[in-house]
Structures are given as C-alpha cells and as structure tokens.
Write a protein that holds these residues in place. Structure first.
Motif, PDB file in Angstrom:
ATOM      1  N   HIS A  43       0.908  -1.304  -0.202  1.00  0.00           N
ATOM      2  CA  HIS A  43      -0.007  -0.126  -0.017  1.00  0.00           C
ATOM      3  C   HIS A  43       1.087   1.215  -0.078  1.00  0.00           C
ATOM      4  O   HIS A  43       2.219   1.254   0.123  1.00  0.00           O
ATOM      5  N   ALA A  44       0.237   2.146  -0.269  1.00  0.00           N
ATOM      6  CA  ALA A  44       1.206   3.479  -0.346  1.00  0.00           C
ATOM      7  C   ALA A  44       1.398   4.291   1.018  1.00  0.00           C
ATOM      8  O   ALA A  44       0.775   4.066   1.955  1.00  0.00           O
ATOM      9  N   SER A  45       2.781   4.677   1.016  1.00  0.00           N
ATOM     10  CA  SER A  45       3.094   5.229   2.314  1.00  0.00           C
ATOM     11  C   SER A  45       4.266   6.347   1.837  1.00  0.00           C
ATOM     12  O   SER A  45       4.896   6.065   0.724  1.00  0.00           O
ATOM     13  N   LEU A  46       4.338   7.267   2.875  1.00  0.00           N
ATOM     14  CA  LEU A  46       5.450   8.232   2.571  1.00  0.00           C
ATOM     15  C   LEU A  46       6.473   8.074   3.718  1.00  0.00           C
ATOM     16  O   LEU A  46       7.614   8.793   4.054  1.00  0.00           O
ATOM     17  N   ASP A  47       6.658   6.907   4.320  1.00  0.00           N
ATOM     18  CA  ASP A  47       7.575   6.604   5.072  1.00  0.00           C
ATOM     19  C   ASP A  47       8.857   6.575   4.859  1.00  0.00           C
ATOM     20  O   ASP A  47       9.827   7.236   5.537  1.00  0.00           O
ATOM     21  N   TRP A  48       9.210   6.244   3.734  1.00  0.00           N
ATOM     22  CA  TRP A  48      10.650   5.945   3.199  1.00  0.00           C
ATOM     23  C   TRP A  48      11.262   7.500   2.868  1.00  0.00           C
ATOM     24  O   TRP A  48      12.274   7.589   3.115  1.00  0.00           O
ATOM     25  N   TYR A  49      10.103   8.340   2.318  1.00  0.00           N
ATOM     26  CA  TYR A  49      10.545   9.718   2.322  1.00  0.00           C
ATOM     27  C   TYR A  49      11.104  10.489   3.725  1.00  0.00           C
ATOM     28  O   TYR A  49      12.095  11.169   3.790  1.00  0.00           O
ATOM     29  N   ILE A 234      15.198   8.495  -2.711  1.00  0.00           N
ATOM     30  CA  ILE A 234      16.197   9.131  -2.970  1.00  0.00           C
ATOM     31  C   ILE A 234      16.269   9.498  -4.572  1.00  0.00           C
ATOM     32  O   ILE A 234      16.549  10.685  -4.905  1.00  0.00           O
ATOM     33  N   SER A 235      16.267   8.507  -5.254  1.00  0.00           N
ATOM     34  CA  SER A 235      16.210   8.768  -6.812  1.00  0.00           C
ATOM     35  C   SER A 235      15.021   9.657  -7.402  1.00  0.00           C
ATOM     36  O   SER A 235      15.470  10.398  -8.136  1.00  0.00           O
ATOM     37  N   ALA A 236      13.934   9.545  -6.477  1.00  0.00           N
ATOM     38  CA  ALA A 236      12.847  10.218  -7.063  1.00  0.00           C
ATOM     39  C   ALA A 236      13.193  11.807  -6.829  1.00  0.00           C
ATOM     40  O   ALA A 236      12.638  12.687  -7.668  1.00  0.00           O
ATOM     41  N   VAL A 237      13.730  12.177  -5.428  1.00  0.00           N
ATOM     42  CA  VAL A 237      13.908  13.312  -5.245  1.00  0.00           C
ATOM     43  C   VAL A 237      15.009  14.044  -5.979  1.00  0.00           C
ATOM     44  O   VAL A 237      14.787  15.284  -6.257  1.00  0.00           O
ATOM     45  N   MET A 238      16.020  13.200  -6.230  1.00  0.00           N
ATOM     46  CA  MET A 238      17.009  13.746  -7.345  1.00  0.00           C
ATOM     47  C   MET A 238      16.528  14.235  -8.547  1.00  0.00           C
ATOM     48  O   MET A 238      16.882  15.124  -9.234  1.00  0.00           O
TER      49      MET A 238
END
Length: 257
Positions: A43-49, A234-238
């Motif tokens: 399921h979707a989560s923002l924990d990794w960010y 990390i890759s998405a932010v970069m």
C-alpha cells in the motif's frame, strides 16, 4: 517531405518516449511502496521519504553533493564567462579554442574520469572533495559556456559603443551594460552546470575519498545490497530536483530582459 509526413513517425516517437520514461514513472511510484521489498506492492506510504531525511549517511552524502555542485558550478560559470567574452570576437585560433572548450561534451565520461584519476595520482593530489571539485569544474565548463555564449551572441555591440560614447570605460560599460543583459545566460549556465555536477557518478566514484561520498555514489553502493523503496525515494527526489533546475535553466535562457 517533412519528418512529420514520414509513415509511423508519431507512433515510433511515442513508443520511444514510453520506453524511456515508463521506468522512471515506475521508480517514482514504487518509492511510495510501504513494503521493504521494492518489487512487491502492498500500500502507499510516505515513510521512506521521511527516513531519507533523517538518515545521517544520506544527509552527509547530500551535503557533499551540494558543496561539490555549488563549488564546481560557481568556478565553471566564472571560467565560462571569461571564455565566452574572450571568444566573442574573431581571432586566430578561435575555432580551436571553442573545440577545446566543448571537448568534455564529446569525450566518453569513463575516459575522462580515468584520465583525471591518473593525473591527480601522478601529481600527488589527494583524492577527496578538492579533487572532485577540480574535476567537476573542468567538465562543467562547456555546460555553462554554451548558454552564456548563446546569450552573448544576441547582445548587440552597439550598447557598449553607446556607453563608451557617454564616457564609460570598458570595465564600467561591462558592469552597467553587458553584464545585466548577460545575467539570464549566466544564471542558466550556472544552473545547468549545477545539475550536471549534482547528477555525476563516474568522476565522483573514481575521485571520492573517505567521507566524501556523494548521493549518486551512495545510491550505487546501496543498490549492491538490494533495491529498496528508500533508494527509490532518493532517486525520485534527485530526479524532481534535476527536472526543476533544468526547467529553470531553460526559462532563464529564454528571458529577454
């Protein structure tokens, strides 16, 4: 016959774009995956960010990347500005000088990285942040030079001549007339050089010393243990930062005033 009238031109172009960008969108989508296994969606989560912003190793790598990119982009932009002004008027050897300035765009990056490593080792330069700044400055110069040179081509020399007719010397004419007109090109070149340095992997990988790991090198080291949503985040932010900065560079290059 124009390219648009060739058969299947639009279809082939669409397939190429899909092939290039679908993996990027998949990476971004899986960066919101709550499961630690990157390829198994739960399921979707923002924990990794949240985790990447509190991870001390990632924060140290991000700080190194920002210091490296800011230093290299600043130095490369200054040198590119001087080179653009020097090659503005014709002189013997200008073509050769422009070829040398744009050579990093042509040479394979792996060749440049290995050659730079051998040069620094032979000169006794310690590997680390200073070595990376020197190397990044060298290959970022053409990325800063091209927008500045293009902007300079659009500035008529009559402005400087009018300033000199009003008793302004060359330095004051440059500060008050040329530089304000050239500023969007300078900022576009700086932004493009910053993004190029921020995203570089090969040169940083070869020249990084202890404690000077950058984000691309950190990502490469981390995926050897397995891809996780944290790496995707990390890759998405970069990716988002790079797209925004390149868009800003394009916008600055289009400014007329």
């Amino acid at each position: 016959m124009t390219p648009r009238r060739f058969p299947l031109t639009r279809e082939v172009t669409a397939l190429v774009l899909v092939y290039l960008y679908v993996p990027v969108f998949v990476l971004i989508a899986y960066s919101f995956n709550a499961n630690r296994t990157a390829t198994v969606w739960t399921h979707a989560s923002l924990d990794w960010y949240g985790r990447i912003f509190v991870n001390p190793s990632i924060r140290a790598a991000a700080a190194n990347s920002l210091i490296l990119a800011l230093s290299a982009a600043t130095a490369a932009t200054i040198l590119a500005l001087m080179a653009a002004l020097a090659t503005r008027r014709a002189f013997p050897g200008r073509g050769g000088a422009e070829v040398v300035l744009n050579l990093p765009l042509i040479l394979p990056e792996i060749v440049v990285a290995v050659a730079t490593l051998l040069l620094f080792v032979s000169l006794g330069i310690r590997l680390g942040l200073t070595a990376m700044i020197l190397a990044h400055t060298a290959f970022c110069i053409p990325f800063a030079y091209l927008p500045i040179r293009a902007r300079l081509e659009g500035i008529s020399g009559t402005y400087e001549e009018a300033a000199q007719d009003l008793y302004a010397n060359r330095l004051r004419s440059f500060r008050r007339v040329t530089m304000p007109l050239l500023w969007p090109g300078v900022m576009a070149g700086f932004t493009l050089a910053f993004v190029t340095s921020l995203d570089d992997f090969l040169t940083s990988f070869f020249l990084a010393g202890p404690g000077t790991t950058t984000l691309p090198v950190y990502i490469f080291s981390a995926i050897r243990a397995g891809i996780t949503p944290e790496i995707n985040a990390i890759s998405a932010v970069m990716l988002i930062v790079s797209v925004l900065l390149v868009s800003l560079s394009f916008f600055l290059g289009r400014l007329r005033r």
